[in-house]
Design a protein around this motif. Structure first.
Motif: not given
Length: 357
Positions: A42-64
């Motif tokens: 359950x914690x793995x599902x939570x962690x994966x969602x938090x990482x995956x949903x992180x903002x793409x950040x067009x214009x400022x996020x670099x690698x992502x």
């Protein structure tokens, strides 16, 4: 947007779950061994969602942001197999092509985060089946784990396959399958892969200690020489070798004593476990020696820009080296509950501090 704050949520939840569960272990109200795979899942599902949903950040996020554009190229064009396989690190581009049906980069980031996180979950379940949650919390709470799931994604994904391969150390052919995938996602994984093979077939721990120390001395007195030497590989080895020569004014370069101290902790702890407390375990000896060899390479190029990206080629094993003996043989160690708590807590506290500083 909610996605702007997912890393904040993940860091806070990881730290406080670690603190609460770790204290239960310390106080004796929770067992070191037990069936915690469900909670870890359950914690793995939570962690994966938090990482995956992180903002793409067009214009400022670099690698992502660059990964998003790279994925959209596969969505918007019909790349041929020969075009994909012509890339040096073809496995990653093949993966992007096969998942292009997702359409939106955010969905692709979520899927990639699940693969990344669940590779580590599989590792925790395989090597600590009775203490899965404890080991998994140490892994997720490790320094740079989250950044390699949200920003330095290709290297993070590749290293997650390397660490799965390590757990199949008894069957080298299975290990090589995972190493093959990892190498063709990101060629930099050649360093920990070669380190693993050296450690497996040339088991000379004392020599590895001396080797690491000599590398520290050589780096201190002639570090620029090694940075220049390795930079000649250029893109023929891996694109990150450009960090060896690129000049950045905002990055703290030089002989990083703080990084050296951080890196040597697992080496010292492993030495104490094996040579002072006489803990003997084939897998632990292997990952400890692999860590030393891979870390020694980074020490030689420590003056490079973004040298933490070289360091992570050993740091991805940090939690395993620190925690494995305590979870594999808790009855072997005196005051093991205190040792587990403080090891787990300090790993997470350092990461938490570095994120919020």
């Amino acid at each position: 947007m909610f996605s702007l704050y997912t890393l904040d949520i993940l860091f806070n939840v990881t730290f406080f779950v670690t603190l609460i569960y770790g204290w239960q272990i310390y106080s004796g109200s929770a067992a070191i061994r037990g069936n915690t795979k469900g909670f870890a899942f359950m914690f793995a599902v939570f962690a994966a969602l938090m990482l995956g949903l992180y903002d793409i950040g067009y214009g400022y996020s670099g690698d992502r942001e660059l990964y998003a554009y790279s994925f959209l190229q596969h969505v918007n064009s019909d790349k041929s197999w020969s075009e994909i396989l012509s890339n040096k690190e073809w496995a990653f581009y093949l993966y992007q092509n096969l998942t292009s049906f997702l359409g939106e980069p955010q969905y692709w980031f979520i899927l990639t985060a699940f693969i990344y996180v669940f590779n580590y979950y599989v590792v925790a379940k395989r090597i600590a089946p009775e203490s899965t949650l404890l080991l998994f919390l140490a892994i997720v709470g490790g320094f740079c784990f989250n950044s390699y799931g949200t920003n330095t994604i290709r290297a993070g994904l590749a290293l997650s396959f390397v660490v799965v391969g390590l757990t199949y150390y008894e069957n080298i052919w299975k290990s090589l399958v995972f190493f093959f995938i990892a190498y063709n996602i990101h060629h930099s994984t050649a360093i920990p892969i070669v380190a693993f093979l050296v450690a497996k077939y040339y088991n000379k721990p004392k020599l590895f200690y001396y080797f690491w120390f000599v590398c520290v001395v050589l780096s201190a007195v002639a570090g620029n020489l090694f940075t220049s030497l390795f930079s000649v590989w250029g893109d023929e080895f891996d694109s990150r070798t450009s960090y060896l020569t690129t000049t950045e004014t905002h990055y703290n370069v030089g002989f990083r004593i703080d990084f050296i101290l951080y890196s040597c902790v697992p080496i010292i702890i492993g030495y104490i476990y094996q040579n002072r407390l006489y803990y003997k375990n084939e897998f632990y000896s292997l990952i400890h020696n692999t860590y030393i060899i891979a870390n020694a390479f980074w020490v030689l190029v420590i003056r490079a820009n973004f040298s933490d990206r070289f360091a992570y080629l050993s740091w991805f094993m940090y939690a395993l080296v620190m925690m494995y003996p305590l979870l594999e043989s808790p009855d072997y160690f005196n005051n093991v509950r205190q040792k587990i708590f403080w090891t787990l807590f300090v790993i997470n506290l350092f990461t938490y501090f570095m994120y919020w500083r």
